[in-house]
Each structure stands twice: as structure tokens, then as C-alpha cells.
Design an enzyme around this catalytic site. Sequence first.
Site, mmCIF file in Angstrom:
data_model
loop_
_atom_site.group_PDB
_atom_site.id
_atom_site.type_symbol
_atom_site.label_atom_id
_atom_site.label_comp_id
_atom_site.label_asym_id
_atom_site.label_seq_id
_atom_site.Cartn_x
_atom_site.Cartn_y
_atom_site.Cartn_z
ATOM 1 N N LYS A 91 0.751 -1.244 0.019
ATOM 2 C CA LYS A 91 -0.095 -0.038 0.154
ATOM 3 C C LYS A 91 0.734 1.075 0.147
ATOM 4 O O LYS A 91 0.617 2.209 -0.708
ATOM 5 C CB LYS A 91 -1.044 -0.142 1.163
ATOM 6 C CG LYS A 91 -1.736 1.324 1.587
ATOM 7 C CD LYS A 91 -2.344 1.315 2.942
ATOM 8 C CE LYS A 91 -1.805 1.677 4.070
ATOM 9 N NZ LYS A 91 -1.250 2.978 4.174
ATOM 10 N N ASN A 92 1.970 1.231 1.002
ATOM 11 C CA ASN A 92 2.638 2.408 1.116
ATOM 12 C C ASN A 92 3.543 2.756 -0.065
ATOM 13 O O ASN A 92 4.326 3.931 -0.175
ATOM 14 C CB ASN A 92 3.398 2.821 2.358
ATOM 15 C CG ASN A 92 2.511 2.671 3.661
ATOM 16 O OD1 ASN A 92 1.300 3.099 3.319
ATOM 17 N ND2 ASN A 92 2.898 2.496 4.742
ATOM 18 N N CYS A 102 -4.908 12.462 13.351
ATOM 19 C CA CYS A 102 -5.552 11.084 13.388
ATOM 20 C C CYS A 102 -5.120 10.246 14.415
ATOM 21 O O CYS A 102 -4.864 10.783 15.547
ATOM 22 C CB CYS A 102 -5.237 10.624 12.009
ATOM 23 S SG CYS A 102 -3.395 9.779 11.952
ATOM 24 N N ARG A 151 0.401 14.305 13.347
ATOM 25 C CA ARG A 151 1.081 14.052 12.011
ATOM 26 C C ARG A 151 0.723 15.276 11.010
ATOM 27 O O ARG A 151 0.117 15.363 10.129
ATOM 28 C CB ARG A 151 0.196 12.992 11.320
ATOM 29 C CG ARG A 151 0.189 11.833 12.057
ATOM 30 C CD ARG A 151 -0.243 10.586 11.273
ATOM 31 N NE ARG A 151 0.501 9.995 10.290
ATOM 32 C CZ ARG A 151 0.221 9.068 9.712
ATOM 33 N NH1 ARG A 151 -1.113 8.243 9.875
ATOM 34 N NH2 ARG A 151 0.777 8.588 8.525
ATOM 35 N N ASP A 201 4.641 0.519 12.083
ATOM 36 C CA ASP A 201 3.296 -0.151 11.490
ATOM 37 C C ASP A 201 3.462 -1.667 11.742
ATOM 38 O O ASP A 201 2.336 -2.097 11.530
ATOM 39 C CB ASP A 201 3.414 0.136 9.940
ATOM 40 C CG ASP A 201 3.113 1.371 9.537
ATOM 41 O OD1 ASP A 201 2.555 2.076 10.249
ATOM 42 O OD2 ASP A 201 3.093 1.864 8.273
ATOM 43 N N ARG A 260 -8.832 -0.690 4.647
ATOM 44 C CA ARG A 260 -7.755 0.363 4.074
ATOM 45 C C ARG A 260 -6.407 -0.431 3.661
ATOM 46 O O ARG A 260 -5.860 0.409 2.658
ATOM 47 C CB ARG A 260 -7.535 1.397 5.076
ATOM 48 C CG ARG A 260 -8.574 2.488 5.196
ATOM 49 C CD ARG A 260 -8.170 3.640 6.107
ATOM 50 N NE ARG A 260 -6.823 3.945 5.567
ATOM 51 C CZ ARG A 260 -5.741 4.219 6.493
ATOM 52 N NH1 ARG A 260 -6.010 4.304 7.778
ATOM 53 N NH2 ARG A 260 -4.682 4.693 6.051
HETATM 54 C C1 UD1 Z 1 4.379 6.988 6.620
HETATM 55 C C2 UD1 Z 1 3.612 5.685 6.057
HETATM 56 C C3 UD1 Z 1 2.973 5.186 7.642
HETATM 57 C C4 UD1 Z 1 4.071 5.034 8.608
HETATM 58 C C5 UD1 Z 1 4.965 6.167 8.607
HETATM 59 C C6 UD1 Z 1 6.075 5.949 9.756
HETATM 60 C C7 UD1 Z 1 2.998 6.156 3.909
HETATM 61 C C8 UD1 Z 1 1.574 6.184 3.014
HETATM 62 N N1 UD1 Z 1 2.454 6.093 5.417
HETATM 63 O O1 UD1 Z 1 3.560 7.907 7.059
HETATM 64 O O2 UD1 Z 1 2.203 3.952 7.308
HETATM 65 O O3 UD1 Z 1 3.538 4.812 9.966
HETATM 66 O O4 UD1 Z 1 5.247 6.674 7.309
HETATM 67 O O5 UD1 Z 1 6.838 4.985 9.140
HETATM 68 O O6 UD1 Z 1 3.739 5.874 3.578
HETATM 69 N N2 UD1 Z 1 6.352 14.621 10.843
HETATM 70 C C9 UD1 Z 1 6.400 16.183 11.235
HETATM 71 N N3 UD1 Z 1 6.100 16.900 10.010
HETATM 72 C C10 UD1 Z 1 6.084 16.444 8.863
HETATM 73 C C11 UD1 Z 1 6.072 14.929 8.669
HETATM 74 C C12 UD1 Z 1 6.342 14.206 9.641
HETATM 75 O O7 UD1 Z 1 6.407 16.510 12.418
HETATM 76 O O8 UD1 Z 1 5.815 17.455 7.929
HETATM 77 C C13 UD1 Z 1 6.832 13.590 11.761
HETATM 78 C C14 UD1 Z 1 5.351 12.533 12.030
HETATM 79 O O9 UD1 Z 1 4.429 13.357 12.848
HETATM 80 C C15 UD1 Z 1 6.102 11.646 12.643
HETATM 81 C C16 UD1 Z 1 7.476 11.543 11.893
HETATM 82 O O10 UD1 Z 1 7.673 12.750 11.383
HETATM 83 O O11 UD1 Z 1 6.418 11.750 14.064
HETATM 84 C C17 UD1 Z 1 7.542 10.470 10.768
HETATM 85 O O12 UD1 Z 1 6.431 10.628 9.884
HETATM 86 P P1 UD1 Z 1 6.279 10.526 8.494
HETATM 87 O O13 UD1 Z 1 7.394 9.616 8.047
HETATM 88 O O14 UD1 Z 1 6.117 11.483 7.916
HETATM 89 O O15 UD1 Z 1 4.911 9.569 8.213
HETATM 90 P P2 UD1 Z 1 4.009 9.546 6.970
HETATM 91 O O16 UD1 Z 1 4.611 9.704 5.957
HETATM 92 O O17 UD1 Z 1 2.767 10.422 7.122
#
Ligand code: UD1
Length: 434
Positions: free
Chosen positions: A22-23, A116, A121, A312, A406
Site C-alpha cells: 500500500k505505502n 488522526c 501528523r 507499522d 484500508r
Molecule cells: C508513512 C507511512 C505510515 C508509517 C509512517 C512511519 C505512507 C503512506 N504512510 O507515514 O504507514 O506509519 O510513514 O513509518 O507511507 N512529521 C512532522 N512533520 C512532517 C512530517 C512528519 O513532524 O511534515 C513527523 C510525524 O509526525 C512523525 C514522523 O515525522 O512523528 C515520521 O512521520 P512520516 O514518516 O512523515 O509518516 P508518514 O509519511 O505520514
Amino acid sequence: MDKIVIEGGRPLAGTVRASGAKNAALPLMAATLVAPGSHVLHNVPDLRDTRTMLRLLETLGASCERQGTIVRIDTTSLTGAEAPYELVKTMRASVLVLGPLIARTGYARVSLPGGCAIGARPIDYHLRGFEQLGVITTLAEGYVEASVDTVLKGNVVYFDTPSVTGTENLITASVLCRGTTVIKNAAREPEVGNLIDMLNAMGADIEGRDSDRLTVRGVERLRPVETEIIPDRIEVGTFLIAAAATGGEVTVAGCVPGHLPALIEKLRSTGVDIGETGDSLTVRRKDAGAGGRPALKSVDIRTMPYPGFPTDLQAQFMALMTQADGVSVIHETIFENRFMHVAELRRLGAEIKVDGSAAIVTGRRREELCGAPVMATDLRASASLVIAGLSVPGTTEISRVYHLERGYENMVDKLRELGAAIRTEREENQAGAT
Ligand code: UD1
């Protein structure tokens, strides 16, 4: 409301095939927007989230068609640039269209995802990175509007923590930039590598795959591509843990064992046998330890960006630890609120205390745990409840199963083929899921 009903206590046995990730599917589908033409993606899982992404691409003017696991996306002419609230609220990964739209048309408007179930996030890293490339971002009426000032120019972008979708968005935004973009402290997840391979096959010039420093040299144009989604390492990990928890022997075929270094190491530390052959993994649990103690040993985990232990798989591993011998400390370092499954696991008799970002799990004998009605709170929490329900005696009923749908393709059918007594009970006239 639909629910999953499990009669637990049966070991799983047999072979199951991994679906596409999915990711990886979501960023690759979004990246088709960057080059006009007809793209073909293989091994795309049929999930609620991939269907949502297809709807989003259609909203933007793409025409999409699915035949089995093959998805064709024609992005020759785009007619929109907006990801509406109705779609973003059901799938945060909708923000992945920002990067490709900025690169191709210089403009995008995307509903700002709210918090969420697992944490706040934010997407501040994405926006800061875009701004460094020359994008002006504004927030109005709950939407982020991103427009290129004059021209997209390469720059050095640094992430405070390696964000997965942030890295993906910055890569796609910069492939057509003037000059070179360097992304420091980039995410190294295999799904990011899948995206880099796809874009390079389209004519992009990206160096540093699998490292935390990516160099993207802007090119004039990109061509459409035919490519394949990698196997879903989180689905594979979920099956491995489920087999270990139920005390069975399961082979997961069609996977990349090298994508699960931390989980394999941790499962071996619990005393479970893991065999690797080519593209398959076989897990086998030696049952019943001396004096009736569980054969599984407790181990500690700490979630980390790849190649660390994936957040995850944290909830699923916790379900396993509820029946291990000893005390396991589980540190969640990625998301601040990712212990929603704890209260539900306790309903099955698990002994778990939460102290800030740590959960302390005291393992119990399987006979001390018992099925119960529980509620799924997010995607991976649902998987942990399924694993717990499969491994404890009695009946477990899991409500809000739309979370599971999902991100897991045919999970109930796949588990039934492995001998699980599991079924989905559908309720008619239910309201739409969010
Ligand atoms: C992706 C995955 C999700 C997984 C996560 C961490 C997808 C579609 N989803 O989510 O399944 O759980 O990686 O492996 O690929 N953060 C900030 N600011 C930002 C972006 C991130 O503070 O602009 C923080 C987040 O709150 C979190 C950390 O960085 O604490 C890592 O998050 P991130 O890797 O961005 O997660 P996603 O990409 O949303």
C-alpha cells in the site's frame, strides 16, 4: 456495522502470498501525474486506500482502469489541481499529489490533513521543503495552496526527522527543477526506493537510493512508465507475527526478506524459527515450554525509521508479547499516540501498562487470555486485534473493520486459507466509513 468474528486458539498453517505494498502503491500512483501519458503499474493491491487514490487521480483529470492487479493511469491531460477534504479526510496520503502537481503544473490545492488516531501528523516538513524550491504556500479555508513563484529551483533540503511521505513529495517536486536538489536526512524506506526506481525509469536523475542523502538533478521532461509495486513488508510482517502468535508454521511467498531486518531479528530473539529461501519466509514456533510456560521469550522493541523496527508493526508485535514469557518494553518513538490498541488488548486479558511513550507488557499464559468484543481504532491496531483474537481461546468480535480494509488485501480470506476460523459479518444499510 461490519465486524470480524474469530474463534481463536487454532494454529495457522500453510502458504500465503504477499500483496503489493500500500505505502508504495500510493506514492507511485500519485507520481504518474508528473509525466503526461499512459502509465502501467503492476502488483497494485485492491484496497480502500488505493481506490481512494484512483478517485483522487480521476478528480484531477486522469483516466484510470484496473484489471486484476494491473492499473493503467492516463495523465495526458489534467483538468484539476485540488485534493478535496472529502478524500483527504479518509486518506492522509492524498497529500502525495502535491509534489507531482507542483512539478508539472506549478500549482496545487490540497486539504490540510487533520490529526488522526495515532497522532497530530503535521505536514510542515513537506511545506518547508517546497518553499526552499521556490514554492509559495498559503493556508486558507483548511486548504494548503502551493504555487511556484517564478521557477522551481534546486536547493538543499534537510528533514528534522526522516519523513516518508515528506521525502516522496520532495523527490517528485524536484525531478523537473532547474538545477540540483539535495535531500538530507531523507527516509530510506524500501517504498521510497520503489518510487526512485520508477522516476529514474521515467528519465529522472536521482542518486542515493537507500541512503539518507538523495541528489535529484532536474531534467527537462519525463516519459510514461510501466513498473511494479514492491511486496508489502508490513503485510508480510503481520502474517509472520500471526503465525508466531498462534503457534503454527506459515510460509509467506512473494516477499523480499531483506525488507524486514528488524522484525526477523526480533522474532528470532523470541525463540521463533525463521527460514529464508529466495522470495519466501517461513516461520515456525516451537510450542509449550517447560513447566507449561509459554515457549516465546519476551523481547523489547523500539520503533525507528527504516531499517529500524517499523512503527507499522508495533501493535502487532505487542499482541505477540502479551503471551510471551517475561516482560517486554515497547518504545514508540515515531507517533505520540500509537497505543490505542492497548485498552482493547486488555479486554482480552493482556497485562499492559503505558508510561509515556513506553508500553510495558507482562506476558501471560495463553489460557489466561480470552476472546472478547473489541473495537479497531486504526489500521495497524486492527491487525493487532486480529492476531490477538486468532491466538487466544474463545470468540473475539472486532468492530470498525473498515480500518483493516484500508490497508490489507483480502486479509480474512488469506487467514481462512491458513486454517483460521475467521469471518466478516456484513451489516446492511451501514453508513459510509471514514
Ligand atoms: C508513512 C507511512 C505510515 C508509517 C509512517 C512511519 C505512507 C503512506 N504512510 O507515514 O504507514 O506509519 O510513514 O513509518 O507511507 N512529521 C512532522 N512533520 C512532517 C512530517 C512528519 O513532524 O511534515 C513527523 C510525524 O509526525 C512523525 C514522523 O515525522 O512523528 C515520521 O512521520 P512520516 O514518516 O512523515 O509518516 P508518514 O509519511 O505520514
